[in-house]
Enzyme design. Structure first.
Site, PDB file in Angstrom:
ATOM      1  CG  HIS A 113      35.590  45.744  35.398  1.00  0.00           C
ATOM      2  ND1 HIS A 113      36.714  45.456  34.631  1.00  0.00           N
ATOM      3  CD2 HIS A 113      36.012  46.611  36.345  1.00  0.00           C
ATOM      4  CE1 HIS A 113      37.748  46.116  35.109  1.00  0.00           C
ATOM      5  NE2 HIS A 113      37.353  46.829  36.150  1.00  0.00           N
ATOM      6  CG  ASP A 156      36.721  43.924  31.579  1.00  0.00           C
ATOM      7  OD1 ASP A 156      35.558  44.345  31.717  1.00  0.00           O
ATOM      8  OD2 ASP A 156      37.644  44.200  32.373  1.00  0.00           O
ATOM      9  CB  SER A 162      39.440  49.361  35.764  1.00  0.00           C
ATOM     10  OG  SER A 162      39.947  48.442  36.687  1.00  0.00           O
TER      11      SER A 162
END
Length: 475
Positions: free
Chosen positions: A114, A144, A217
């Site tokens: 993402h 992911d 992230s």
């Protein structure tokens, strides 16, 4: 001379001081770990060109005056850039920030999917502030995970550990770029392992209480040996910021994905072709289990590996290849990690008896398995019963569209147990009290003989999706 009381007081003080030093000595010192690992942690920024549109030259911008210089600079950098296009309008660009880490000296970098999804340009900034343009080798939305490549030689790399060796309560540390602040370090402990999140059936997440925020992230999660054990991926939040629940992708899962992306450009996963649900206390009682455990098969997809291997609706899978299935979420984790074509042994409970099934794992479809949904089936024949529902037969066309061999459709829900269970007109009942329902007559007979004050299971299909529910009749 000192009195005995004074001596004892002095001794107690020394003992207490010693205990304090011991307590402090047991706390980890993260300094060496950070110094060694930080050079291999990178900041990742992306740009995505959005469709051009005319923007007035005097478009109002947010008022940033009055903010501290650092915050003002951060927000200015974070705003979408709008360079002028040849036509006089402005071309919009979306930007995002994230983290990553280098896993090979020749420039392979791991991050979250993402972070780089739909990016037209990916820039990797190293710890020495140098910037390199990255190429996307491959990405996997289900886990992911994304694999990038930058051009370089003898780049600093992280040490990779084993996420399976992690224990709940172990110290872990994260390095990343929350809100764009490069190489921020936060620490905490492993709160749980093997967590399943909504729509993330194939990742047994590591849950921690390490402070993770937007920008973290894709960054690494380290153990005390300085080894990467996970990729920080998600947080649970109601405010948009950290609330004490962070989730990391186990490095074992991430590296398996990265190896496949590097070799083939895509990821293949094992697939059973079933819809499963958790076994709670009432379901365990209704299926004759000693305790709540396993994965209850609510639906077997036609022509899938499970159907070909003899797995049936109502089977409770207790173990796979000798590995216990404690929670239903354990099964997708184990199956997804296998290569298509692998042979497995399942230990199941069927109608109160233990069985062993051997079958071959299939390949998970690219876009997932879609279950056909239909509107409320029609029928003419009805039957009333103790449950407080009026039911009707299914036509052959309806059975085919729902991929079932039998069942009855609810035409009307009256006051009674069915209403309390939340049943609706259009729901299809295919099993009741561990018995298949092939007609209205069978349904009426089984319903009439339902036991009192004991958990009874019912399999219900709603818009093509099947699940088991339980209830008790008191009269």
């Amino acid at each position: 001379m000192l009195s005995m009381k004074s001596c004892l007081s002095a001794f107690a003080a020394v003992l207490l001081l010693g205990q304090t030093f011991v307590a402090h000595a047991e706390l980890p010192d993260f300094t060496p770990l950070v110094e060694e690992a930080s050079p291999a942690v990178v900041n990742i920024s992306t740009r995505q060109k959005l469709p051009s549109r005319a923007v007035a030259g005097n478009q109002a911008m947010p008022d940033l005056e009055g903010l501290p210089p650092m915050l003002r600079e951060f927000f200015e950098r974070s705003m979408p850039q709008v360079p002028r296009s040849p036509g006089g309008g402005r071309q919009r660009e979306a930007q995002s920030l994230g983290s990553g880490f280098i896993i090979s000296k020749d420039g392979y970098v791991l991050t979250n999917n993402h972070v780089v999804a739909d990016a037209d340009e990916i820039i990797v900034r190293l710890s020495d502030r140098s910037e390199l343009e990255a190429k996307l080798i491959g990405a996997d939305a289900r886990t992911d995970v994304a694999l990038l490549k930058v051009e370089g030689k003898d780049l600093p790399i992280v040490k990779l550990g084993k996420s399976d060796a992690l224990k709940v309560g172990s110290w872990v540390l994260a390095i990343g770029s929350p809100f764009g602040f490069d190489h921020s370090v936060t620490a905490g402990i492993v709160s749980a392992k093997g967590r399943s999140l909504p729509n993330e059936n194939y990742v047994p997440f590591i849950q921690t209480d390490v402070a993770i925020n937007p920008g973290n992230s894709g960054g690494p999660l380290f153990n005390l040996d300085g080894e990467v054990v996970g990729i920080n991926s998600q947080i649970f939040t109601r405010s948009g910021g950290f609330m004490g629940l962070s989730f990391a992708i186990p490095i074992d899962v991430a590296m398996s994905v990265a190896d496949q992306l590097k070799a083939e450009g895509k990821v293949s996963r094992g697939w059973l072709g079933v819809v499963i649900q958790e076994v709670n206390k009432d379901l365990a009682e209704s299926f004759g289990l000693d305790k709540p455990a396993g994965a209850l098969v609510a639906q077997v997809l036609d022509d899938g590996p499970a159907a070909k291997g003899g797995l049936q609706v109502g089977d409770v899978i207790l173990s796979m290849n000798g590995q216990p299935i404690v929670m239903s979420a354990d099964l997708p984790h184990l199956v997804g990690a296998l290569k298509p074509g692998s042979k497995i042994d399942l230990d199941v409970v069927r109608e109160g008896s233990r069985k062993n099934l051997s079958l071959t794992i299939g390949s998970l479809p690219e876009d997932g398995e879609e279950v056909t949904s239909t509107g409320a089936p029609q029928g003419a024949e009805r039957s009333s019963n103790r449950l407080g529902v009026l039911v009707a037969e299914l036509s052959n066309e309806q059975k085919k569209s729902l991929d079932i061999k039998g069942g009855v459709v609810i035409k009307e829900v009256q006051d009674g147990p069915a209403a309390l269970m939340g049943l609706r007109p259009g729901d299809v009942i295919s099993h009741l009290n561990n018995q298949s329902i092939d007609s209205v007559q069978t349904f009426a007979k089984v319903a009439k003989e339902l036991p009192k004050n004991r958990s009874v299971s019912m399999r219900v299909l709603r818009q093509g999706r099947a699940s088991f529910i339980t209830f008790k009749l008191s009269e």
